[in-house]
Design a protein around this motif. Structure first.
Motif, PDB file in Angstrom:
ATOM      1  N   THR A  94       8.106  -1.530   5.885  1.00 32.12           N
ATOM      2  CA  THR A  94       6.962  -1.538   6.791  1.00 32.12           C
ATOM      3  C   THR A  94       6.067  -0.333   6.480  1.00 32.12           C
ATOM      4  N   VAL A  95       5.126  -0.060   7.372  1.00 30.47           N
ATOM      5  CA  VAL A  95       4.271   1.118   7.209  1.00 30.47           C
ATOM      6  C   VAL A  95       5.107   2.392   7.277  1.00 30.47           C
ATOM      7  N   GLN A  96       6.185   2.343   8.037  1.00 24.50           N
ATOM      8  CA  GLN A  96       7.066   3.504   8.163  1.00 24.50           C
ATOM      9  C   GLN A  96       7.868   3.739   6.888  1.00 24.50           C
ATOM     10  N   SER A  97       8.292   4.975   6.694  1.00 30.30           N
ATOM     11  CA  SER A  97       9.225   5.269   5.632  1.00 30.30           C
ATOM     12  C   SER A  97      10.561   4.610   5.968  1.00 30.30           C
ATOM     13  N   VAL A  98      11.228   4.066   4.970  1.00 28.08           N
ATOM     14  CA  VAL A  98      12.499   3.382   5.203  1.00 28.08           C
ATOM     15  C   VAL A  98      13.513   4.324   5.845  1.00 28.08           C
ATOM     16  N   LYS A  99      13.483   5.605   5.471  1.00 25.29           N
ATOM     17  CA  LYS A  99      14.443   6.556   6.041  1.00 25.29           C
ATOM     18  C   LYS A  99      14.224   6.761   7.543  1.00 25.29           C
ATOM     19  N   ASP A 100      13.002   6.484   8.017  1.00 22.78           N
ATOM     20  CA  ASP A 100      12.724   6.597   9.450  1.00 22.78           C
ATOM     21  C   ASP A 100      13.122   5.336  10.204  1.00 22.78           C
ATOM     22  N   VAL A 101      13.261   4.239   9.480  1.00 24.44           N
ATOM     23  CA  VAL A 101      13.658   2.978  10.103  1.00 24.44           C
ATOM     24  C   VAL A 101      15.178   2.880  10.181  1.00 24.44           C
ATOM     25  N   LEU A 102      15.847   3.201   9.084  1.00 23.14           N
ATOM     26  CA  LEU A 102      17.307   3.105   9.038  1.00 23.14           C
ATOM     27  C   LEU A 102      17.934   4.375   9.601  1.00 23.14           C
ATOM     28  N   LEU A 103      18.497   4.290  10.788  1.00 21.94           N
ATOM     29  CA  LEU A 103      19.129   5.440  11.426  1.00 21.94           C
ATOM     30  C   LEU A 103      20.611   5.512  11.063  1.00 21.94           C
ATOM     31  N   LYS A 136      11.079   5.265  -6.477  1.00 21.63           N
ATOM     32  CA  LYS A 136      11.073   5.258  -5.002  1.00 21.63           C
ATOM     33  C   LYS A 136      10.568   3.919  -4.477  1.00 21.63           C
ATOM     34  N   GLY A 137       9.540   3.376  -5.122  1.00 28.63           N
ATOM     35  CA  GLY A 137       9.022   2.080  -4.704  1.00 28.63           C
ATOM     36  C   GLY A 137      10.052   0.980  -4.824  1.00 28.63           C
ATOM     37  N   VAL A 138      10.834   1.019  -5.903  1.00 31.68           N
ATOM     38  CA  VAL A 138      11.887   0.020  -6.101  1.00 31.68           C
ATOM     39  C   VAL A 138      13.008   0.224  -5.089  1.00 31.68           C
ATOM     40  N   GLU A 139      13.418   1.484  -4.877  1.00 34.68           N
ATOM     41  CA  GLU A 139      14.506   1.769  -3.938  1.00 34.68           C
ATOM     42  C   GLU A 139      14.166   1.298  -2.527  1.00 34.68           C
ATOM     43  N   GLU A 140      12.897   1.424  -2.133  1.00 33.33           N
ATOM     44  CA  GLU A 140      12.494   1.016  -0.789  1.00 33.33           C
ATOM     45  C   GLU A 140      12.080  -0.456  -0.751  1.00 33.33           C
ATOM     46  N   ARG A 141      12.250  -1.166  -1.879  1.00 31.11           N
ATOM     47  CA  ARG A 141      11.936  -2.586  -1.994  1.00 31.11           C
ATOM     48  C   ARG A 141      10.451  -2.868  -1.765  1.00 31.11           C
ATOM     49  N   ARG A 142       9.622  -1.907  -2.105  1.00 30.27           N
ATOM     50  CA  ARG A 142       8.174  -2.089  -2.020  1.00 30.27           C
ATOM     51  C   ARG A 142       7.610  -2.594  -3.345  1.00 30.27           C
ATOM     52  N   PRO A 193       0.794  -1.232   0.000  1.00 37.33           N
ATOM     53  CA  PRO A 193       0.000   0.000   0.000  1.00 37.33           C
ATOM     54  C   PRO A 193       0.825   1.280   0.000  1.00 37.33           C
ATOM     55  N   VAL A 194       2.029   1.226   0.573  1.00 30.23           N
ATOM     56  CA  VAL A 194       2.869   2.429   0.548  1.00 30.23           C
ATOM     57  C   VAL A 194       3.309   2.726  -0.881  1.00 30.23           C
ATOM     58  N   ALA A 195       3.644   1.682  -1.643  1.00 29.17           N
ATOM     59  CA  ALA A 195       3.969   1.869  -3.059  1.00 29.17           C
ATOM     60  C   ALA A 195       2.764   2.420  -3.816  1.00 29.17           C
ATOM     61  N   LEU A 196       1.568   1.950  -3.463  1.00 33.29           N
ATOM     62  CA  LEU A 196       0.358   2.479  -4.091  1.00 33.29           C
ATOM     63  C   LEU A 196       0.184   3.966  -3.778  1.00 33.29           C
ATOM     64  N   SER A 197       0.597   4.373  -2.582  1.00 33.40           N
ATOM     65  CA  SER A 197       0.495   5.804  -2.245  1.00 33.40           C
ATOM     66  C   SER A 197       1.421   6.629  -3.128  1.00 33.40           C
ATOM     67  N   PHE A 198       2.596   6.081  -3.456  1.00 37.19           N
ATOM     68  CA  PHE A 198       3.508   6.783  -4.373  1.00 37.19           C
ATOM     69  C   PHE A 198       2.854   6.929  -5.749  1.00 37.19           C
ATOM     70  N   ILE A 199       2.221   5.840  -6.211  1.00 35.16           N
ATOM     71  CA  ILE A 199       1.578   5.860  -7.531  1.00 35.16           C
ATOM     72  C   ILE A 199       0.413   6.852  -7.547  1.00 35.16           C
ATOM     73  N   LEU A 200      -0.344   6.899  -6.458  1.00 35.23           N
ATOM     74  CA  LEU A 200      -1.474   7.835  -6.390  1.00 35.23           C
ATOM     75  C   LEU A 200      -1.000   9.288  -6.396  1.00 35.23           C
ATOM     76  N   ASP A 201       0.185   9.541  -5.913  1.00 35.83           N
ATOM     77  CA  ASP A 201       0.745  10.898  -5.990  1.00 35.83           C
ATOM     78  C   ASP A 201       0.953  11.297  -7.448  1.00 35.83           C
ATOM     79  N   ALA A 202       1.173  10.290  -8.322  1.00 37.49           N
ATOM     80  CA  ALA A 202       1.392  10.561  -9.747  1.00 37.49           C
ATOM     81  C   ALA A 202       0.078  10.604 -10.520  1.00 37.49           C
ATOM     82  N   THR A 203      -0.883   9.750 -10.148  1.00 45.41           N
ATOM     83  CA  THR A 203      -2.149   9.710 -10.884  1.00 45.41           C
ATOM     84  C   THR A 203      -3.132  10.754 -10.404  1.00 45.41           C
TER      85      THR A 203
END
Length: 619
Positions: free
Chosen positions: A602-611, A423-429, A338-348
């Protein structure tokens, strides 16, 4: 007799004519002239070489200054500006190459010690010109030949022919940069002056990055037409990974569909759920190593095909399950969350829910899905507002169909869509697997393939993956961080500690305030509101996991191996508001490069998980 000889010698000395003073002065003048001339030649040569060095430096600096304009023009889809920038780039690099090709410069390059500095400068200048001439200009020409709007999905499909025609130029550019990169890497920098070795090192880094990007572009241009159905229709199994119930590669693949692609036209059909496929007895076979770590459940239930982080295994297993259930052998597997879908919806842009059945099922949910609300809607609100699991599946399927309908309508902004997919590919979504061995061999070289071994894996890659043990949808409430807290060398081997911190942010009354389907009601032995997670850690090839420390106390853990990588698994259980920390201590690491961490999206952004690392020295 002896005195006679001596007298004769003295007589000859007395009779030898005296050397004229004018002749002596003339000879001294000639010698002086030669010395002065030599000094003038040396000084003039040095001045000339300095002049050429200045030209090389200034022209390469000017070329570097053009690159931001070139990138901006390409990003803005401005072909005229891109052409002007590439011409300017080529003018500057050609001038630098011409200066480095000067006869005196070449002659001086043969001198001991000093010459190797001039040689290195020449290589940088010639490499820059090769990249501009053989890569930048052809790429801009290829870019000009593409209509990016026609490469965006639409009801009439995509015009893939220009991309096919541009592919040889992209491949040639990638080859030229690879060769140039190798040429610079072959230069020994040990005895070079800092003024030469510094820019050379920078050029190597820049070219390495460019080479990586161009290799990706070349692979994409080669594969995309066929995989998008340019030659014949393709059908892919679509796994919608639900991050509310974690699996190593993202989340449980609850909703399934078949994505049909014909000449770039997308259509979603054969929608169903993983539950509908039931159990597979006997289970689909997987390799012994993964079965030992993740059990036979990977091949028994579609919901568990991605307990392993190796997407190739997941996809092959899912494809086999689909074929066994339906008799249809699909061309590949595509996974999104669903996070990847949110990226796509930002484009559509926003998507309205138009299907009457889906409207009725989701009557208490938003009538319009956007990039801002789709994650909350699909991973939390849908469970709170729709009690029946089968109706939840109906809503998920309907939402996916609406989003893919918008994607294939041609209304997407091409630039935003490319950014969303990247972005979806980079975050492995977004993960992809092809049933074609040749296509999969290429996909497996990139993170898009989701592999745990092979060419795509950094020698210093560590993996931290999460598998839900609650049997419910509580992972929406979990917050996690992953951080390197020790990285040092002892006795020739590297030691690294990766800290995983997990917190259950569910409300204190989660057992009663959250839906039973979300908490699981303790069906699998985990109290309602509590979250149980199996945390799986992967080290680099040949590395070991020596110890696991939980909240400062060493604990037992399951130690295994997968594709020569050390694997450690530890289980945590957190009630609402609780937090815990696991330190995975890796040893016997032979790689001496910066650790690269891969985590379950996960539901979190990857940048918030990886410190960022906070490293302490070895004791």
């Amino acid at each position: 007799m002896g005195s006679g000889i001596e007298n004769a010698r003295k007589t000859r000395q007395r009779t030898k004519p005296a050397r004229p003073k004018a002749m002596i002065r003339r000879r001294r003048l000639v010698v002086g002239s030669w010395i002065v001339g030599t000094l003038l030649v040396i000084g003039g040569s040095a001045a000339w070489l300095g002049y050429k060095a200045t030209i090389i430096k200034n022209e390469l600096s000017a070329a570097t200054g053009v690159l931001p304009d070139l990138k901006k023009a390409i990003g803005n889809n401005d072909t005229n500006a891109a052409s002007k920038a590439s011409e300017s780039l080529l003018n500057h690099t050609s001038a630098a190459r011409e200066a480095a090709s000067d006869p005196l410069w070449k002659a001086a390059s043969a001198l001991p010690w000093f010459g190797q500095n001039l040689q290195a400068a020449s290589e940088v200048a010639m490499t820059a010109d090769d990249v501009a001439r053989l890569a930048a200009v052809p790429l801009v020409n290829a870019f000009k030949s593409l209509d990016w709007k026609t490469l965006t999905p639409s009801a009439s499909g995509m015009n893939l022919e220009p991309l096919r025609e541009a592919t040889p130029r992209i491949q040639a550019a990638a080859h030229a940069v690879r060769e140039s990169t190798q040429r610079l890497n072959n230069i020994d920098t040990e005895n070079l002056l800092p003024q030469i070795s510094g820019p050379l090192t920078e050029a190597r880094v820049e070219l390495a990055g460019l080479s990586k990007d161009l290799n990706s572009a070349s692979s994409a241009a080669t594969l995309a037409p066929a995989m998008l159905g340019a030659e014949s229709p393709r059908r892919y199994l679509l796994l919608m990974q639900n991050n509310a119930e974690s699996r190593a590669s993202g989340g449980i693949p609850g909703a399934l569909a078949v994505l049909s692609v014909d000449k770039g036209s997308l259509k979603l059909d054969s929608q169903t759920s993983a539950t509908a496929l039931g159990a597979f007895v006997p289970p689909i076979a997987i390799d012994a190593e993964q079965q030992s770590i993740y059990t036979a459940r990977v091949g028994r239930f579609m919901q568990d095909v991605n307990l392993t982080p190796d997407f190739a295994t997941t996809a092959r297993t899912a494809q086999a399950m689909w074929e066994k259930s339906t008799g249809e052998r699909l061309d590949g597997v595509l996974s999104l969350d669903p996070v990847a879908l949110s990226f796509i919806l930002d484009a559509t842009g926003p998507v309205k829910v138009t299907d009457p059945i889906v409207q009725q099922v989701g009557r208490d949910l938003p009538k319009e899905l956007t990039g801002k609300n789709v994650v909350q809607t699909l991973l939390s609100d849908a469970y709170a507002k729709i009690e029946e699991p089968k109706l939840q599946d109906v809503y998920f399927a309907g939402a996916a169909k609406e989003i893919f309908g918008a994607l294939s309508s041609g209304k997407s902004d091409p630039k935003k869509l490319m950014e969303a997919l990247t972005k979806g590919v980079e975050e492995r979504r977004i993960l992809l697997w092809s049933a074609s061995e040749a296509e999969q061999a290429t996909i497996g070289q990139y993170s898009l393939g989701g592999m745990v071994s092979g060419a795509a894996i950094s020698p210093a890659q560590f993996g931290i993956y999460f598998n839900d043990g609650t049997g419910a949808k509580m992972d929406f409430w979990m917050k996690r961080t992953v951080q390197v807290v020790k990285d040092c060398t002892r006795d020739g081997y590297r030691e690294v500690t990766v800290r995983v911190t997990s917190t259950n942010t569910a409300p204190a009354d989660a057992a009663t305030s959250l839906p039973a389907y979300v908490t699981g009601e303790g069906v699998f032995g985990v109290p309602a509101g509590t979250v149980q997670t199996n945390v799986v850690a992967y080290g680099p090839v040949q590395a070991n996991i020596d110890t696991v420390v939980k909240d400062g106390v060493k604990i037992p853990f399951a130690a295994q191996r997968h594709s020569q990588r050390g694997v450690g698994t530890s289980t945590i259980r957190l009630a609402p508001g609780e937090s815990t920390t696991l330190d995975f201590n890796f040893g016997h690491i032979v790689q001496h490069t910066h650790p690269e961490i891969v985590v379950t999206p996960t539901v979190q952004s990857v940048k918030d998980v990886l410190l960022a690392p906070q490293v302490t020295p070895c004791e």
